[in-house]
Design an enzyme around this catalytic site. Structure first.
Site, PDB file in Angstrom:
ATOM      1  N   HIS A 198      37.675  39.298  37.497  1.00 41.59           N
ATOM      2  CA  HIS A 198      38.741  38.456  36.793  1.00 41.59           C
ATOM      3  C   HIS A 198      39.604  37.466  37.872  1.00 41.59           C
ATOM      4  O   HIS A 198      39.223  37.281  38.988  1.00 41.59           O
ATOM      5  CB  HIS A 198      39.745  39.537  36.671  1.00 41.59           C
ATOM      6  CG  HIS A 198      40.450  40.101  37.657  1.00 41.59           C
ATOM      7  ND1 HIS A 198      41.735  39.845  38.124  1.00 41.59           N
ATOM      8  CD2 HIS A 198      40.157  41.616  38.246  1.00 41.59           C
ATOM      9  CE1 HIS A 198      41.957  40.612  39.310  1.00 41.59           C
ATOM     10  NE2 HIS A 198      41.184  41.664  39.285  1.00 41.59           N
ATOM     11  N   CYS A 212      38.610  45.399  42.457  1.00 40.72           N
ATOM     12  CA  CYS A 212      38.109  44.414  41.599  1.00 40.72           C
ATOM     13  C   CYS A 212      37.460  43.151  42.415  1.00 40.72           C
ATOM     14  O   CYS A 212      37.723  43.021  43.616  1.00 40.72           O
ATOM     15  CB  CYS A 212      39.006  43.838  40.578  1.00 40.72           C
ATOM     16  SG  CYS A 212      39.447  45.143  39.260  1.00 40.72           S
TER      17      CYS A 212
END
Length: 236
Positions: A198, A212
């Site tokens: 992301h 992440c």
């Protein structure tokens, strides 16, 4: 003063005056007497200051942008400016080549741009897949065994390291998600525990995320359409 001859100089006339020690200066005379001996002074042209003939150093940014774009780094256009996108491309290049991660076009980086290497993917399987290199903190897009794009990345920091593995994309959110640990721009999830690729947060030069894989927003905009459910993500 006996024997001295003087002349009057008009107001606001600028003249060159030589003092006894040979120094020169510019003076504005206002109806003050000037000795006749100071009216005519030979000019020493040999000692005159000449403008520098050194040429300004050429701007290295356009050439670097062209090279980085040709190599697959995240430069879309040659602007001649070391903007944020170009700096991330430079950092990714420095990561791949083991250079100091400065984001600057220093001598070592410019020298390596003359003799770059093309990274090899971990998997040479046919088709498209994504690879996350945890050691170098970069993301590769791979098509038929060849790296075609290289993105600056920041993965999980110590204590929250991104887990290596061979994953498949599960689902995507086309927009912003404000998760408890921070904002996520256009996340593409590859685990059931909330780990995604992301944007939305700073991409640092080191592992700094909560697990992440962070990319810049322009990189996410480029990758999002290619990361549909089922897309392979190889993390090592």
């Amino acid at each position: 003063m006996r024997g001295a001859r003087f002349v009057n100089v008009a107001v606001a006339t600028v003249v060159v005056t030589v003092a006894a020690g040979g120094a020169w200066y510019l003076a504005e005379q206002r109806e003050r007497p000037v000795p006749a001996s100071a009216r005519s002074v030979p000019v020493d042209t040999a000692s005159a200051v000449t403008p520098s003939t050194t040429r300004p150093r050429a701007n290295p940014v356009p050439g670097a942008q062209r090279t980085l774009r040709e190599l697959g780094y995240q430069v879309r256009e040659v602007t001649g400016e070391l903007d944020a996108r170009t700096r991330h491309a430079v950092v990714a290049f420095q990561k791949v080549h083991g250079l100091a991660r400065t984001g600057e076009l220093d001598a070592a980086t410019l020298g390596r741009l003359d003799t770059p290497t093309t990274p090899r993917p971990e998997s040479t399987d046919p088709g498209f897949h994504l690879e996350v290199d945890l050691g170098r903190q970069v993301v590769f897009t791979v098509r038929d065994g060849t790296v075609d794009r290289i993105h600056d990345a920041s993965t999980g920091r110590p204590g929250k390291a991104t887990p290596p593995g061979d994953y498949r994309m599960r689902y995507q959110i086309d927009g912003m998600r404000y998760a408890p640990l921070g904002p996520m721009y256009r996340p593409s999830y590859f685990t059931t525990t909330g780990l995604a690729i992301h944007g939305g947060e700073p991409v640092e030069t080191r592992a700094a995320s909560n697990g992440c894989v962070r990319l810049t927003n322009p990189s996410i905009d480029e990758l999002f359409p290619r990361l549909g459910p089922g897309t392979r993500v190889l993390i090592y």
